[in-house]
Design an enzyme around this catalytic site. Sequence first.
Site, short mmCIF file in Angstrom:
data_model
loop_
_atom_site.label_atom_id
_atom_site.label_comp_id
_atom_site.label_asym_id
_atom_site.label_seq_id
_atom_site.Cartn_x
_atom_site.Cartn_y
_atom_site.Cartn_z
N LYS A 13 -8.61 11.31 1.88
CA LYS A 13 -7.53 11.94 1.08
C LYS A 13 -7.69 11.50 -0.32
CE LYS A 13 -4.56 9.80 3.66
NZ LYS A 13 -5.44 9.12 4.68
N ARG A 89 4.53 7.83 5.85
CA ARG A 89 3.68 7.29 7.00
C ARG A 89 4.62 7.14 8.16
NH1 ARG A 89 -0.85 4.93 3.55
NH2 ARG A 89 -2.56 4.02 4.95
N ARG A 128 -17.34 2.66 2.70
CA ARG A 128 -16.46 2.48 1.67
C ARG A 128 -16.47 1.19 1.16
NH1 ARG A 128 -10.70 5.14 1.80
NH2 ARG A 128 -10.31 3.46 3.40
N ARG A 134 -13.02 -2.85 -0.37
CA ARG A 134 -11.60 -3.13 -0.02
C ARG A 134 -11.73 -3.93 1.10
NH1 ARG A 134 -8.32 2.37 0.59
NH2 ARG A 134 -7.15 1.22 2.03
N ARG A 145 -5.71 -0.18 11.90
CA ARG A 145 -5.06 0.83 10.91
C ARG A 145 -5.25 2.17 11.62
NH1 ARG A 145 -8.91 0.15 6.24
NH2 ARG A 145 -7.83 1.84 5.14
P1 AMP Z 1 -4.12 3.45 1.78
O1 AMP Z 1 -4.75 3.25 0.67
O2 AMP Z 1 -3.27 4.63 2.06
O3 AMP Z 1 -5.08 3.18 3.16
O4 AMP Z 1 -2.99 2.21 2.38
C1 AMP Z 1 -3.70 0.88 2.40
C2 AMP Z 1 -2.49 0.18 2.87
O5 AMP Z 1 -1.32 -0.17 2.02
C3 AMP Z 1 -1.95 0.30 4.26
O6 AMP Z 1 -2.86 -0.01 5.44
C4 AMP Z 1 -0.65 -0.09 4.39
O7 AMP Z 1 -0.57 -1.65 4.55
C5 AMP Z 1 -0.11 0.02 2.90
N1 AMP Z 1 0.39 1.47 2.60
C6 AMP Z 1 -0.11 2.31 2.12
N2 AMP Z 1 0.94 3.33 2.05
C7 AMP Z 1 1.88 2.86 2.84
C8 AMP Z 1 3.15 3.31 3.41
N3 AMP Z 1 3.41 4.96 3.10
N4 AMP Z 1 3.86 2.84 4.33
C9 AMP Z 1 3.61 1.52 4.78
N5 AMP Z 1 2.44 1.15 4.14
C10 AMP Z 1 1.69 1.41 3.29
#
Ligand code: AMP
Length: 189
Positions: A13, A89, A128, A134, A145
């Site tokens: 994404k 989410r 990644r 990360r 996740r």
């Molecule tokens: P991402 O980069 O979108 O994979 O997000 C990395 C981490 O940030 C996730 O595993 C969550 O811990 C937190 N996070 C990001 N977006 C959200 C969201 N909309 N709601 C809750 N936690 C989030």
Amino acid sequence: MNLVFLGPPGAGKGTQAKILREKKGILPVSTGDILRKAVEEKTTLGQEAKKYMDAGELVPDEVVIGIIRERIVQEDTKSNGFLLDGFPRTVEQADALGRILGDSGMKLDKVVLFFADETELKKRMLERAKLEGRTDDNPDTIQNRLAVYKEKTQPLVDYYTREGLLVTVDALGEVQEVSERLYATLNGK
Ligand code: AMP
């Protein structure tokens, strides 16, 4: 055009969001990026969020909803639209988004679901990890996740189908191929 990118972690994404910004000027808003920056800068928000992120859990709804509420009303989301990457989410976040947009006289045009099988997603996240470092791209956190996605986020597929907004893009293949599929879908082909 105002979009939401939905899909499991590792579906690409963020990569597709960057491409859409370059090609169409649509502003990406990534809650994950905003939270990672806060963690890096050790702000109060970052310190609160870090424990959830490291465990592969979701940061509490009220925290991320607050972030989006502030971000979405800024002027830069208005010229060519915005693209929410990684938000909403949960159903609670989706309901809140509906209210925030409604209050500001905005609406979503499409919700794009990127889909790919789990084996591929895990492979991508481990790759990644090597490139970006990360800390949440490690085998245990990745597994969690994906489980959290299924439990908390997958219900949004039905949610946005009911709202008539959902479109789907096969996330497997080269970045370029996925981009082309995405454009075709956004253009209604
Ligand atoms: P991402 O980069 O979108 O994979 O997000 C990395 C981490 O940030 C996730 O595993 C969550 O811990 C937190 N996070 C990001 N977006 C959200 C969201 N909309 N709601 C809750 N936690 C989030």
